[in-house]
Design an enzyme around this catalytic site. Structure first.
Site, mmCIF file in Angstrom:
data_model
loop_
_atom_site.group_PDB
_atom_site.id
_atom_site.type_symbol
_atom_site.label_atom_id
_atom_site.label_comp_id
_atom_site.label_asym_id
_atom_site.label_seq_id
_atom_site.Cartn_x
_atom_site.Cartn_y
_atom_site.Cartn_z
ATOM 1 N N GLU A 1 -7.016 3.136 2.264
ATOM 2 C CA GLU A 1 -5.562 3.269 2.300
ATOM 3 C C GLU A 1 -5.121 4.389 1.360
ATOM 4 O O GLU A 1 -5.703 4.594 0.288
ATOM 5 C CB GLU A 1 -4.955 1.941 1.842
ATOM 6 C CG GLU A 1 -3.449 1.927 1.754
ATOM 7 C CD GLU A 1 -2.929 0.612 1.209
ATOM 8 O OE1 GLU A 1 -1.811 0.233 1.591
ATOM 9 O OE2 GLU A 1 -3.628 -0.034 0.399
ATOM 10 N N LYS B 1 1.217 -0.941 8.769
ATOM 11 C CA LYS B 1 1.072 -2.081 7.875
ATOM 12 C C LYS B 1 2.217 -3.070 8.087
ATOM 13 O O LYS B 1 3.388 -2.694 8.092
ATOM 14 C CB LYS B 1 1.060 -1.585 6.434
ATOM 15 C CG LYS B 1 0.738 -2.644 5.390
ATOM 16 C CD LYS B 1 0.611 -1.989 4.020
ATOM 17 C CE LYS B 1 0.200 -2.989 2.955
ATOM 18 N NZ LYS B 1 0.068 -2.335 1.636
ATOM 19 N N CYS C 1 -4.825 -3.528 3.602
ATOM 20 C CA CYS C 1 -4.733 -4.084 2.253
ATOM 21 C C CYS C 1 -4.035 -5.451 2.195
ATOM 22 O O CYS C 1 -4.624 -6.464 2.549
ATOM 23 C CB CYS C 1 -4.046 -3.054 1.359
ATOM 24 S SG CYS C 1 -4.425 -3.236 -0.396
#
Length: 520
Positions: free
Chosen positions: A260, A335, A369
């Site tokens: 990321e 995300k 993440c």
């Protein structure tokens, strides 16, 4: 751009002829007539392989099967092809004999030749043949013929003291020279009528065994633990990316994963701006990076995952990661769960699409993440058939990393899939909100007898720039689903509870980019 490896068919001849005419310019060769191509297709369709780019055939490898002892090492091209009739093709033979490889000159910077060689190797293994043999031109020999014998020239090419466009490529693709052939292909003035007798050995060959179609279940993943460093410009950034792509592809990996926010070092040039504005300026690079990453995926023949970046669309700031397929297509994942840090420092918002991506190595999922800490998200992907979950992450502290790691391990167990996590390490002292990083990248497995007892397939050294090369077996997942000690996906009490998507994912016509921040 769309790139496909496939078997050649009769309808390809028009493209084939055009590519041959261009490829043979300057070496005095004639293009293959249609009746010769039709004869090869009739005798051995599997052995005639092409690469199609945007619907046009631009590269081809032709081959036959022979009983090698009938010819031995002393043979000519005319002898081994039966004076170009290919009557020497023997389905019960033991060697795949390469009779031609060419690439249209306009496409030679895309490494299509390596795709053809890899496809031949896969065919050789699938048919349980002993080896691939071919006679190879040495087109640069004419420059040195007055001072070097063919053997001396070949030795210098092997030692990389000289470069030969054909032999250097063949040696790099694991072929070795058995001997020098004289008058192999009369009229090849560049090679002075000499040729190399090349061989690639199939280490999986089993004498007397039936030919089978071995499973393509072993998938090789390259996981990059990325060192955060300042780059003088975007080209220096690309050089570092290409280093890893090149290294991973040399191990014949199917995927390479970047972390990321891996392009955040480029944020330094905008340090005089408030953080929300600086990140939006960095998003101006996203399309440039996306295009370059797609070029790398094509030219190095590897699927690239991750490398999330900031993306601005309709004045909203997203964190997006990408799948760049080696066939030239790409996909985007934004995300879903934005960390408080990303909201506070950058003003980011979350995406709303949850779906798996089809690849030439099965179905994969991508979450970024913090997303991996929400089990419902990965469960939705598992229900869509996900076999490998890729998790690019960026964490500043060890406790933040442990949240990502432990949750990723849980996702592998509860969804009966592989999970690969890749993060950033090192410091960026002159980049706001990106100063420190902690990571230990890894690949995790489910928990049963066929997997490691600690569910760790491989893990990197913590806080060191490093690369993992890991093989995972998709067949083991199938066995787990059907015969595992426990069958988590099957034994869910859906009569009592369930995980449901409230929004339907909208298919996107093309791929975009995004990024993640300092938190999970």
């Amino acid at each position: 751009m769309k790139i496909i490896n496939r078997e050649l068919v009769e309808e390809d001849y028009k493209d084939l002829k055009a590519a041959m005419i261009e490829a043979y310019q300057g070496i005095g060769g004639e293009y293959w007539r249609k009746d010769k191509i039709d004869s090869l297709l009739g005798k051995f369709p599997e052995g005639q392989i092409c690469v199609e780019v945007d619907g046009k055939v631009v590269a081809v490898a032709l081959s036959i099967i022979i009983k090698y002892d009938k010819f031995g090492d002393e043979h000519t091209y005319a002898e081994v092809t039966g004076d170009y009739t290919f009557k020497t093709h023997d389905p019960k033979g033991d060697v795949l004999y390469g009779i031609e490889v060419f690439v249209h000159p306009e496409y030679r910077d895309m490494r299509l030749g390596r795709r053809l060689y890899d496809a031949r190797k896969e065919l050789c293994e699938r048919l349980n043949l002993r080896s691939i043999v071919a006679g190879g031109r040495i087109p640069n020999y004419n420059t040195y013929a007055h001072e070097l014998t063919p053997k001396e020239y070949i030795d210098k090419v092997k030692r990389r003291e000289l470069y030969d466009p054909t032999l250097t490529f063949q040696l790099a693709n694991d072929f070795h020279v058995r001997k020098v052939l004289n008058s192999y292909l009369p009229g090849d003035t560049e090679s002075k009528d000499y040729a190399t007798l090349l061989e690639w050995n199939n280490i999986y060959f089993q004498p007397g065994k039936k030919r089978t179609n071995p499973s393509d279940s072993i998938i090789r993943i390259g996981v990059v633990q990325w060192q955060m460093r300042l780059f003088k410009d975007v080209n220096a950034f690309f050089e570092q990316v290409e280093f890893f792509v090149d290294a991973v592809s040399s191990y014949k990996a199917d995927f390479i994963q970047f972390p990321e926010f891996f392009n955040m070092p480029l944020l330094e040039q905008f340090n005089d701006m408030p953080e929300p504005q600086a990140v939006r300026k960095l998003a101006d690079y996203t399309d440039v990076v996306r295009k370059k990453m797609q070029e790398f995926a094509i030219s190095y023949n590897v699927n690239i995952v991750g490398g999330s970046m900031p993306l601005v669309e309709d004045d909203k700031l997203y964190n997006a990661a990408y799948l760049y397929r080696r066939d030239g297509t790409s996909e985007e994942f934004r995300k879903i769960h934005i960390t408080p840090n990303e909201v506070r420092h950058y003003g980011m918002v979350g995406g709303d699409e949850v779906r798996v991506f089809d690849t030439d190595c099965g179905k994969i999922g991508i979450v970024i993440c913090y997303d991996v800490e929400f089990p419902e998200l990965s469960r939705l992907l598992a229900r869509q058939g996900m076999e490998i979950l890729f998790v690019p992450f960026l964490t500043d502290t060890q406790n933040g990393y442990m949240r990502v790691r432990n949750c990723a391990m849980a996702r592998a167990i509860e969804n009966e899939c592989y999970v690969a996590i890749s993060g950033c390490v090192g410091n960026l002292p002159r980049v706001e909100n990106m100063d420190i990083h902690y990571a230990q990248s890894a690949v995790f497995t489910p928990s049963d007898f066929q997997f490691p007892t600690n569910t760790i397939k491989a893990e990197a050294t913590a806080n060191t720039e490093i690369m993992l090369i890991v093989d995972v077996d998709l067949l083991q997942l199938k066995e787990l689903h059907e015969h595992g000690s426990v069958q988590i996906m099957k034994d869910r009490r859906t009569d009592l509870y369930d995980v449901v998507m409230r929004k339907k994912s909208k298919p996107k016509p093309k791929v975009v980019l995004a990024t993640e921040g300092v938190a999970e």
